[in-house]
Design an enzyme around this catalytic site. Structure first.
Site, short mmCIF file in Angstrom:
data_model
loop_
_atom_site.label_atom_id
_atom_site.label_comp_id
_atom_site.label_asym_id
_atom_site.label_seq_id
_atom_site.Cartn_x
_atom_site.Cartn_y
_atom_site.Cartn_z
N LYS A 94 0.84 -1.18 0.00
CA LYS A 94 0.00 0.00 0.00
C LYS A 94 0.89 1.25 0.00
O LYS A 94 2.07 1.18 0.25
CB LYS A 94 -0.91 0.02 1.23
CG LYS A 94 -1.95 -1.10 1.20
CD LYS A 94 -2.94 -1.02 2.33
CE LYS A 94 -3.49 0.35 2.56
NZ LYS A 94 -4.08 0.99 1.38
N GLY A 97 -0.83 5.96 -3.06
CA GLY A 97 -1.39 7.30 -2.90
C GLY A 97 -0.68 8.11 -1.82
O GLY A 97 -1.04 9.26 -1.56
N GLU A 103 -2.87 5.11 7.11
CA GLU A 103 -3.61 3.87 6.81
C GLU A 103 -3.21 2.78 7.80
O GLU A 103 -4.05 2.05 8.32
CB GLU A 103 -3.32 3.43 5.37
CG GLU A 103 -3.94 4.36 4.34
CD GLU A 103 -3.55 4.06 2.91
OE1 GLU A 103 -4.24 4.53 2.01
OE2 GLU A 103 -2.55 3.36 2.68
#
Ligand code: 5RP
Length: 220
Positions: A94, A97, A103
């Protein structure tokens, strides 16, 4: 079905897992945006959300969902987020972005991570997608040299500053066969804020949309 349709299908499948009356954890990215947009119709079920980025916070507010600080809540039942790569056992890369740190924090505060993605994200072994590492700016070169020593090729994400005021190194070429060990190793380097490997834990549930349906897989 094109990729956007699949992202929407995965996002809609996650709506079934919302626990009415409980604070929801919300990730970041184009797949999650479909999820957030559908929350506008579910305001009676979702009293508030904890957001993983400034971008998702704005979108949640536009959907009429109150956004609360993580410090204001005791716990979160589910955290819904996308991934850049995900394996069948729920390990993920991940941070495409750049929101990986928040997150990981919101995911850690949640009972279950629900990963939503189109099937282009599904891989057998992580690592074709360059691994993002958020670093304290003064440690960027130090961390980059360590990535090179590990066999990777780091690229400074030029012109990008995270919501936390830090920099990102996108690291290609790393051997992530044992992703959990690499996550543990990089996490303890001085100057690293967060490595974009999510293996310990990974996703409790993956919802992967293909052209025919949404494949649901529960991970221990
Ligand atoms: C942001 C992320 C995203 O979840 C990841 O980049 C996937 O994004 P998208 O849904 O736009 O493909 O980790 O930091």
């Amino acid at each position: 079905m094109n990729q956007d349709d699949k992202k929407r299908a995965a996002a809609e499948a996650a709506l079934n897992y919302i626990v009415p009356g409980e604070v929801l954890g919300v990730g970041t990215g184009s797949t999650v945006n479909y999820f957030i947009d559908r929350l506008a119709d579910l305001r009676d079920k979702v009293p508030a959300a904890v957001s993983s980025s400034e971008a998702s916070t704005e979108r949640l507010k536009a959907a009429g969902i109150p956004v609360v600080d993580l410090n204001q809540v005791d716990g979160i039942s589910i955290y819904v987020d996308g991934a850049d790569e995900v394996t069948r056992n729920g390990h993920m890369i991940k941070g495409g972005g750049g929101a990986l740190t928040r997150e990981k924090i919101v995911a850690a505060a949640s009972e279950a991570f629900i990963c939503i993605a189109d099937d282009s994200k599904l891989v057998d072994v992580l690592g074709a997608f360059p691994l993002p590492i958020e670093v304290i700016p003064m440690a960027r070169s130090l961390v980059a040299r360590r990535v090179v020593a590990m066999g990777g090729q780091p690229t400074y994400r030029q012109g990008f500053v995270t919501d936390n005021g830090n920099h990102i190194l996108d690291c290609a070429g790393l051997d992530l066969t044992d992703a959990a060990s690499v996550e543990a190793e990089i996490n303890q380097w001085p100057g690293v804020v967060t490595v974009g490997l999510f293996t310990t834990p990974g996703a409790a549930l993956t919802l992967i949309a293909n052209s025919a349906d949404v494949e649901r897989r529960t991970n221990k």
